[in-house]
Motif scaffolding. Structure first.
Motif, PDB file in Angstrom:
ATOM      1  N   LEU B 106       0.846  -1.209   0.000  1.00 12.44           N
ATOM      2  CA  LEU B 106       0.000   0.000   0.000  1.00 12.44           C
ATOM      3  C   LEU B 106       0.876   1.251   0.000  1.00 12.44           C
ATOM      4  O   LEU B 106       0.597   2.230  -0.706  1.00 12.44           O
ATOM      5  N   LYS B 127      -2.294  -6.943  -3.516  1.00 14.98           N
ATOM      6  CA  LYS B 127      -3.547  -6.480  -2.894  1.00 14.98           C
ATOM      7  C   LYS B 127      -4.737  -7.266  -3.434  1.00 14.98           C
ATOM      8  O   LYS B 127      -5.622  -7.666  -2.680  1.00 14.98           O
ATOM      9  N   GLU B 131      -7.443  -9.724  -1.415  1.00  8.87           N
ATOM     10  CA  GLU B 131      -8.899  -9.521  -1.530  1.00  8.87           C
ATOM     11  C   GLU B 131      -9.582 -10.795  -2.049  1.00  8.87           C
ATOM     12  O   GLU B 131     -10.656 -11.175  -1.569  1.00  8.87           O
ATOM     13  N   ARG B 151     -14.301  -6.622   0.066  1.00  9.41           N
ATOM     14  CA  ARG B 151     -13.891  -5.225  -0.156  1.00  9.41           C
ATOM     15  C   ARG B 151     -13.894  -4.455   1.161  1.00  9.41           C
ATOM     16  O   ARG B 151     -13.025  -3.611   1.416  1.00  9.41           O
ATOM     17  N   GLN B 152     -14.865  -4.744   2.020  1.00  8.49           N
ATOM     18  CA  GLN B 152     -14.896  -4.078   3.332  1.00  8.49           C
ATOM     19  C   GLN B 152     -13.679  -4.465   4.163  1.00  8.49           C
ATOM     20  O   GLN B 152     -13.075  -3.618   4.845  1.00  8.49           O
ATOM     21  N   MET B 154     -10.797  -5.303   3.084  1.00 10.11           N
ATOM     22  CA  MET B 154      -9.621  -4.616   2.533  1.00 10.11           C
ATOM     23  C   MET B 154      -9.543  -3.170   3.023  1.00 10.11           C
ATOM     24  O   MET B 154      -8.450  -2.645   3.278  1.00 10.11           O
ATOM     25  N   LEU B 155     -10.693  -2.502   3.148  1.00  7.65           N
ATOM     26  CA  LEU B 155     -10.683  -1.134   3.691  1.00  7.65           C
ATOM     27  C   LEU B 155     -10.088  -1.135   5.092  1.00  7.65           C
ATOM     28  O   LEU B 155      -9.267  -0.286   5.436  1.00  7.65           O
ATOM     29  N   VAL B 156     -10.519  -2.114   5.891  1.00 11.22           N
ATOM     30  CA  VAL B 156     -10.025  -2.187   7.269  1.00 11.22           C
ATOM     31  C   VAL B 156      -8.543  -2.544   7.287  1.00 11.22           C
ATOM     32  O   VAL B 156      -7.751  -1.939   8.016  1.00 11.22           O
ATOM     33  N   ASP B 158      -6.192  -2.040   4.994  1.00 11.51           N
ATOM     34  CA  ASP B 158      -5.325  -0.954   4.537  1.00 11.51           C
ATOM     35  C   ASP B 158      -5.423   0.271   5.447  1.00 11.51           C
ATOM     36  O   ASP B 158      -4.421   0.965   5.673  1.00 11.51           O
ATOM     37  N   GLY B 159      -6.608   0.547   5.982  1.00 10.00           N
ATOM     38  CA  GLY B 159      -6.734   1.654   6.932  1.00 10.00           C
ATOM     39  C   GLY B 159      -5.932   1.379   8.199  1.00 10.00           C
ATOM     40  O   GLY B 159      -5.211   2.246   8.704  1.00 10.00           O
ATOM     41  N   ALA B 160      -6.037   0.148   8.696  1.00  4.75           N
ATOM     42  CA  ALA B 160      -5.325  -0.204   9.930  1.00  4.75           C
ATOM     43  C   ALA B 160      -3.817  -0.190   9.698  1.00  4.75           C
ATOM     44  O   ALA B 160      -3.057   0.326  10.536  1.00  4.75           O
TER      45      ALA B 160
END
Lengths: 190, 190
Positions: B106, B127, B131, B151-152, B154-156, B158-160
């Motif tokens: 990322l 990535k 996923e 997809r949700q 993956m948001l967590v 990459d955000g984390a």
């Protein structure tokens, strides 16, 4: 953020810095910044101690605009849930722009890798402010653990902005609002 | 990833690249990379067409190691939910290291801001692979919409990783695993 000849050298530099750092990253050189702003390097170093200071000042200058984008126009009537959803709806809208590169404050933190950098301090403040807003709304909305929910929403915000900015995800179908709706429901928020 | 005199110049360069790009960012210069690897610039350009190619090759070389970190040791008996939680538990553990700077793939995407770069292509593949693994587990676990749940997650992820890498969040209390548990529950996953 158009730069005009009427703007002061300082403002022209800060506008150019905001644009170029966002588009090309924090490693962009002082020469390119000065050229884009139409300001000599000598003048730049009279206005700013260093490129680092200029980067921090450009992030600080955009802050009010950035935060206004995430605030609902009518703050009085919106419910806490609506206020949180507004933030993520704005993120979804912003990410559709062809020149979107993710949240500028997160990008600077990822790129600098230096918690002591003056620009990291500005970015951290902006991030903390958003998290604090989420927590206030989570409290007002009766979430079981408002601090935890706020931290979860930040994971989604930063994950969504980074992935959309890197063009490995599209938020156009409401991915971010859907995800935070599930988290607000799970947290028992009204 | 220690570099020894017995390693080939190519391996020494790739190890140095992986270390320095991760620690300091993709803008690190060729001189510094060659110095750290103990390889001349001339040799480097005999081995790689460009710094960009070397960056891509260093990411590709780390890929097997990176993906193995996220795979449960006993793949046969773990339930789909346990397999997903393992990924986020590993992320939480990795982020506790003092030299943690977030997910390297990322970070490269955020820093390069260039979807055409050869290193962006490698990062995107890694990535997408994660996923796709999430989606397989979500299907096996009976999630209502496996693609959406993947997809949700993956948001967590990459955000984390971005927030922990930037030291604006700590995952030590199980923030990531707790968040994905709420999302898996909401998706009706066993």
């Amino acid at each position: 953020m158009a730069t005009t000849d009427k703007a002061s050298p300082r403002d022209r530099l800060l506008d150019a810095a905001a644009q170029l750092f966002y588009r090309d990253g924090v490693s962009i050189g002082v020469e390119a910044l000065c050229r884009s702003a139409g300001v000599s390097k000598r003048s730049m170093y009279q206005l700013f101690e260093s490129k680092d200071e200029m980067l921090a000042a450009s992030l600080e200058r955009r802050r009010a605009w950035y935060e206004a984008q995430l605030t609902p126009p009518d703050t009085g009537s919106a419910t806490p849930r609506e206020r949180i959803l507004h933030v993520f709806r704005r993120l979804e809208q912003a990410s559709a722009a062809p020149d979107y590169r993710g949240c500028p404050y997160l990008a600077v933190l990822v790129e600098l890798k230096d918690t002591e950098h003056p620009a990291s301090a500005v970015a951290r403040e902006v991030k903390d402010h958003l998290e604090s807003d989420f927590r206030t709304q989570a409290e007002r909305g009766g979430a079981r653990d408002p601090r935890l929910l706020a931290r979860q929403l930040m994971l989604v915000f930063d994950g969504a902005s980074a992935r959309a900015g890197a063009r490995i995800e599209s938020l156009a179908d409401g991915l971010a609002t859907g995800t935070v709706t599930a988290l607000m429901d799970a947290a028992g928020m009204k």
